[in-house]
Design an enzyme around this catalytic site. Structure first.
Site, PDB file in Angstrom:
ATOM      1  N   SER A 106       0.861  -1.218  -0.174  1.00  0.00           N
ATOM      2  CA  SER A 106       0.009  -0.017   0.013  1.00  0.00           C
ATOM      3  C   SER A 106       0.869   1.151  -0.020  1.00  0.00           C
ATOM      4  O   SER A 106       1.915   1.363   0.687  1.00  0.00           O
ATOM      5  CB  SER A 106      -0.894   0.176   1.395  1.00  0.00           C
ATOM      6  OG  SER A 106      -1.470   1.451   1.515  1.00  0.00           O
ATOM      7  N   TYR A 130      -2.766   5.678  -4.346  1.00  0.00           N
ATOM      8  CA  TYR A 130      -4.002   6.527  -4.382  1.00  0.00           C
ATOM      9  C   TYR A 130      -3.675   7.631  -5.136  1.00  0.00           C
ATOM     10  O   TYR A 130      -2.426   8.220  -5.039  1.00  0.00           O
ATOM     11  CB  TYR A 130      -4.448   6.937  -2.883  1.00  0.00           C
ATOM     12  CG  TYR A 130      -5.222   5.599  -2.281  1.00  0.00           C
ATOM     13  CD1 TYR A 130      -6.327   5.321  -2.715  1.00  0.00           C
ATOM     14  CD2 TYR A 130      -4.681   5.154  -1.151  1.00  0.00           C
ATOM     15  CE1 TYR A 130      -7.126   4.125  -1.936  1.00  0.00           C
ATOM     16  CE2 TYR A 130      -5.289   4.098  -0.468  1.00  0.00           C
ATOM     17  CZ  TYR A 130      -6.461   3.679  -1.082  1.00  0.00           C
ATOM     18  OH  TYR A 130      -7.290   2.828  -0.246  1.00  0.00           O
ATOM     19  N   THR A 156      -5.640   2.679  -7.263  1.00  0.00           N
ATOM     20  CA  THR A 156      -7.055   2.423  -6.618  1.00  0.00           C
ATOM     21  C   THR A 156      -7.971   3.296  -7.057  1.00  0.00           C
ATOM     22  O   THR A 156      -7.461   4.807  -6.875  1.00  0.00           O
ATOM     23  CB  THR A 156      -6.886   1.999  -5.109  1.00  0.00           C
ATOM     24  OG1 THR A 156      -6.054   1.133  -4.647  1.00  0.00           O
ATOM     25  CG2 THR A 156      -8.259   2.030  -4.565  1.00  0.00           C
ATOM     26  N   LYS A 233      -7.422  -0.925  -9.766  1.00  0.00           N
ATOM     27  CA  LYS A 233      -8.124  -1.513  -8.792  1.00  0.00           C
ATOM     28  C   LYS A 233      -9.380  -0.860  -8.375  1.00  0.00           C
ATOM     29  O   LYS A 233      -9.416   0.452  -7.987  1.00  0.00           O
ATOM     30  CB  LYS A 233      -7.319  -1.857  -7.439  1.00  0.00           C
ATOM     31  CG  LYS A 233      -7.973  -2.355  -6.431  1.00  0.00           C
ATOM     32  CD  LYS A 233      -6.928  -2.675  -5.049  1.00  0.00           C
ATOM     33  CE  LYS A 233      -7.535  -3.309  -3.944  1.00  0.00           C
ATOM     34  NZ  LYS A 233      -8.062  -2.228  -3.161  1.00  0.00           N
ATOM     35  N   HIS A 257     -13.304  -3.145  -2.669  1.00  0.00           N
ATOM     36  CA  HIS A 257     -12.366  -2.596  -1.446  1.00  0.00           C
ATOM     37  C   HIS A 257     -12.855  -3.303  -0.054  1.00  0.00           C
ATOM     38  O   HIS A 257     -12.898  -2.693   1.051  1.00  0.00           O
ATOM     39  CB  HIS A 257     -12.741  -0.946  -1.208  1.00  0.00           C
ATOM     40  CG  HIS A 257     -11.476  -0.192  -0.957  1.00  0.00           C
ATOM     41  ND1 HIS A 257     -10.731   0.566  -1.840  1.00  0.00           N
ATOM     42  CD2 HIS A 257     -10.826  -0.126   0.202  1.00  0.00           C
ATOM     43  CE1 HIS A 257     -10.024   1.203  -1.170  1.00  0.00           C
ATOM     44  NE2 HIS A 257      -9.631   0.795   0.065  1.00  0.00           N
ATOM     45  N   ARG A 312      -7.822  -8.936   4.687  1.00  0.00           N
ATOM     46  CA  ARG A 312      -7.932  -9.108   6.120  1.00  0.00           C
ATOM     47  C   ARG A 312      -7.392 -10.272   6.662  1.00  0.00           C
ATOM     48  O   ARG A 312      -6.826 -10.189   7.885  1.00  0.00           O
ATOM     49  CB  ARG A 312      -9.517  -8.881   6.661  1.00  0.00           C
ATOM     50  CG  ARG A 312      -9.987  -7.500   6.285  1.00  0.00           C
ATOM     51  CD  ARG A 312     -11.523  -7.473   6.661  1.00  0.00           C
ATOM     52  NE  ARG A 312     -12.054  -6.348   6.614  1.00  0.00           N
ATOM     53  CZ  ARG A 312     -13.086  -5.785   5.445  1.00  0.00           C
ATOM     54  NH1 ARG A 312     -12.892  -6.736   4.320  1.00  0.00           N
ATOM     55  NH2 ARG A 312     -13.501  -4.727   5.257  1.00  0.00           N
TER      56      ARG A 312
HETATM   57  C1  LIG Z   1      -7.195  -2.422   6.974  1.00  0.00           C
HETATM   58  C2  LIG Z   1      -7.290  -2.301   5.720  1.00  0.00           C
HETATM   59  C3  LIG Z   1      -6.469  -1.355   4.931  1.00  0.00           C
HETATM   60  C4  LIG Z   1      -6.700  -1.191   3.545  1.00  0.00           C
HETATM   61  N1  LIG Z   1      -5.950  -0.353   2.912  1.00  0.00           N
HETATM   62  C5  LIG Z   1      -5.961  -0.330   1.378  1.00  0.00           C
HETATM   63  C6  LIG Z   1      -5.252   0.575   0.883  1.00  0.00           C
HETATM   64  O1  LIG Z   1      -4.219   1.183   1.310  1.00  0.00           O
HETATM   65  N2  LIG Z   1      -5.095   0.726  -0.723  1.00  0.00           N
HETATM   66  C7  LIG Z   1      -6.112  -0.046  -1.246  1.00  0.00           C
HETATM   67  O2  LIG Z   1      -6.417   0.038  -2.463  1.00  0.00           O
HETATM   68  N3  LIG Z   1      -6.999  -0.985  -0.603  1.00  0.00           N
HETATM   69  C8  LIG Z   1      -7.095  -1.077   0.627  1.00  0.00           C
HETATM   70  N4  LIG Z   1      -7.810  -1.875   1.517  1.00  0.00           N
HETATM   71  C9  LIG Z   1      -8.669  -2.776   0.701  1.00  0.00           C
HETATM   72  C10 LIG Z   1      -8.174  -4.185   0.099  1.00  0.00           C
HETATM   73  O3  LIG Z   1      -6.849  -4.031  -0.665  1.00  0.00           O
HETATM   74  C11 LIG Z   1      -9.060  -5.052  -0.303  1.00  0.00           C
HETATM   75  O4  LIG Z   1      -9.400  -4.321  -1.388  1.00  0.00           O
HETATM   76  C12 LIG Z   1      -9.923  -5.729   0.637  1.00  0.00           C
HETATM   77  O5  LIG Z   1      -9.574  -5.889   1.897  1.00  0.00           O
HETATM   78  C13 LIG Z   1     -10.085  -7.187   0.061  1.00  0.00           C
HETATM   79  O6  LIG Z   1     -11.302  -7.600   0.858  1.00  0.00           O
HETATM   80  P1  LIG Z   1     -11.164  -8.752   1.869  1.00  0.00           P
HETATM   81  O7  LIG Z   1     -10.320  -8.019   3.208  1.00  0.00           O
HETATM   82  O8  LIG Z   1     -12.315  -9.065   2.410  1.00  0.00           O
HETATM   83  O9  LIG Z   1     -10.345  -9.842   1.494  1.00  0.00           O
HETATM   84  C14 LIG Z   1      -7.566  -2.155   2.742  1.00  0.00           C
HETATM   85  C15 LIG Z   1      -8.323  -3.114   3.499  1.00  0.00           C
HETATM   86  C16 LIG Z   1      -8.304  -3.190   4.741  1.00  0.00           C
HETATM   87  C17 LIG Z   1      -8.922  -4.293   5.621  1.00  0.00           C
HETATM   88  C1  LIG Z   2      -5.808   8.635   4.239  1.00  0.00           C
HETATM   89  C2  LIG Z   2      -5.351   7.355   4.539  1.00  0.00           C
HETATM   90  C3  LIG Z   2      -6.071   6.492   4.148  1.00  0.00           C
HETATM   91  C4  LIG Z   2      -5.664   4.830   4.332  1.00  0.00           C
HETATM   92  C5  LIG Z   2      -6.900   4.031   3.815  1.00  0.00           C
HETATM   93  C6  LIG Z   2      -6.624   2.683   4.070  1.00  0.00           C
HETATM   94  C7  LIG Z   2      -7.823   2.074   4.202  1.00  0.00           C
HETATM   95  O1  LIG Z   2      -8.308   1.996   5.091  1.00  0.00           O
HETATM   96  C8  LIG Z   2      -8.550   1.534   2.965  1.00  0.00           C
HETATM   97  O2  LIG Z   2      -8.081   1.772   1.916  1.00  0.00           O
HETATM   98  O3  LIG Z   2      -9.568   0.884   3.192  1.00  0.00           O
END
Ligand SMILES: Cc1cc2nc3c(=O)[nH]c(=O)nc-3n(C[C@H](O)[C@H](O)[C@H](O)COP(=O)(O)O)c2cc1C
Ligand SMILES: CCCCCCC(=O)C(=O)O
Length: 364
Positions: A106, A130, A156, A233, A257, A312
């Protein structure tokens, strides 16, 4: 207890993590309907086993943009792995490399791109971005990713701002002291460290830093800055999939997401076929959201995905067991996938097509 399911990894993580961090990980937007639907939707695709097939040598290895993976899987980009474990993204990188999985780092990683690369030199890494208001910061990251041998960029596109996540609002979630985005200047990340009651530091921060005015026309700016493959994405419709191809995307990640952005979107499992059918057959389409068993990886491949990302559950493993825990999650998924290939009479990924599934069963 040795966890035998991803859910058991989740239980171990929940017992260990402070409630507000568990909520940040598990939480999703609005009523969290889409997040729940993600997992349910994979299971609605029933498996149609074939019998009397030689399954003595099942093989789930695959290749993606020239990199060999032990299974069609990777770690989804997730911000701030340090919330789960002090070794943060370096531990996840070690786990992913050991399991032969892709790691998508990320833009909000807590360790530098170079530290993560050095932690697992043989691993396959991509960088997620992002679209920040500060384009020079983005350009600098792209150059660093190339220099540190990241193999693709993932932009994303479902986040003009962070979604309205009620758990974080109730918890007034803010990043704890010392938790920063190591690859961005402090002025770009400090906003997430504080939240007023009823607010989320993460959401406020995204309003400050994410550019909500970006459009398809801006993609050319990013495309010009790199020779790396560029994936988008957060695409859920045939219309946007076609636009992505027209604007030079090299691949797509079908994703809502993890339900964290717009509640009420279709589950990723349901959007996948629409996107796959809209793009050229050789364009790699990945998917994420709600995959909780190796059989879900088989379902994703059968529906046309080249690989699936897991979010997760990797943080669950990391939270209770560091690099070993994250690796255990990935190894379990691979073992379950191999088991599925054997028992479904489809010993190679190429044997998984839509005929392997009975979709939308009326029975569940
Ligand atoms: C704690 C957390 C942080 C995340 N941070 C990002 C991120 O920084 N960038 C992004 O594109 N998606 C982020 N996501 C979304 C994940 O890339 C992904 O799309 C999603 O978690 C997939 O679903 P799952 O958790 O059910 O496997 C985040 C998800 C979680 C749970
Ligand atoms: C501005 C910080 C954003 C981090 C987001 C990460 C997150 O939780 C997600 O993309 O979902």
């Amino acid at each position: 207890m040795v966890p035998l399911t991803l859910a058991e990894h989740g239980a171990l993580a929940q017992a260990r993590l402070p409630a507000v961090i568990w909520d940040f990980f598990e939480g999703a937007a609005g009523s969290e309907w889409t997040a729940r639907a993600n997992a349910d939707a994979w299971r609605r695709h029933l498996l149609r086993p074939r019998v009397l097939v030689d399954v003595s040598a099942p093989d789930c290895g695959t290749e993606l943009f020239g990199a060999r993976l032990a299974a069609p899987y990777g770690v989804a980009p997730m911000a701030y792995h340090g919330l789960a474990h002090p070794d943060a993204e370096c531990a996840t990188a070690r786990a992913a490399a050991a399991a032969g999985a892709l790691l998508v780092v990320s833009i909000f990683a807590g360790r530098t791109l170079e530290e993560i690369a050095a932690a697992a030199p043989g691993g396959t890494r991509w960088l997620q971005l992002y679209w920040l208001r500060d384009r020079e910061a983005l350009a600098a990251l792209v150059a660093r990713a190339e220099a540190a041998d990241y193999r693709a960029l993932v932009l994303t596109v479902d986040a003009p701002k962070v979604g309205r996540r009620l758990r974080d609002l109730r918890n007034a979630f803010a990043l704890p002291p010392g938790m920063t985005a190591a690859n961005l200047a402090a002025r770009l990340t400090s906003g997430a460290a504080h939240a007023e009651p009823g607010r989320s530091g993460i959401e406020e921060h995204s309003r400050q830093q994410f550019d909500p005015a970006v459009t398809w026309a801006d993609l050319a700016w990013l495309r010009r800055r790199t020779t790396l493959p560029l994936l988008l994405k957060g695409v859920l419709t045939a219309e946007d999939a076609k636009l992505a191809v027209d604007h030079g995307a090299d691949g797509l990640v079908v994703s809502n997401h993890g339900g964290r952005q717009l509640d009420g979107t279709p589950p990723a499992a349901d959007a996948l076929a629409e996107v796959v059918d809209a793009v050229p057959a050789d364009l790699p389409v990945l998917v994420d959201g709600g995959l909780r068993h190796g059989a879900d990886l088989a379902r994703a491949v059968a529906l046309g995905a080249r690989a699936a990302l897991v979010g997760r559950p990797v943080l669950w493993g990391l939270a209770h067991g560091g690099a070993d825990g994250a690796r255990a999650v990935l190894d379990l998924l691979r073992e379950e996938l191999l088991d599925t290939l054997v028992l479904a009479g489809r010993p190679a990924l190429a044997d998984l097509d839509r005929g392997a599934l009975a979709s939308r069963s009326p029975y569940i």
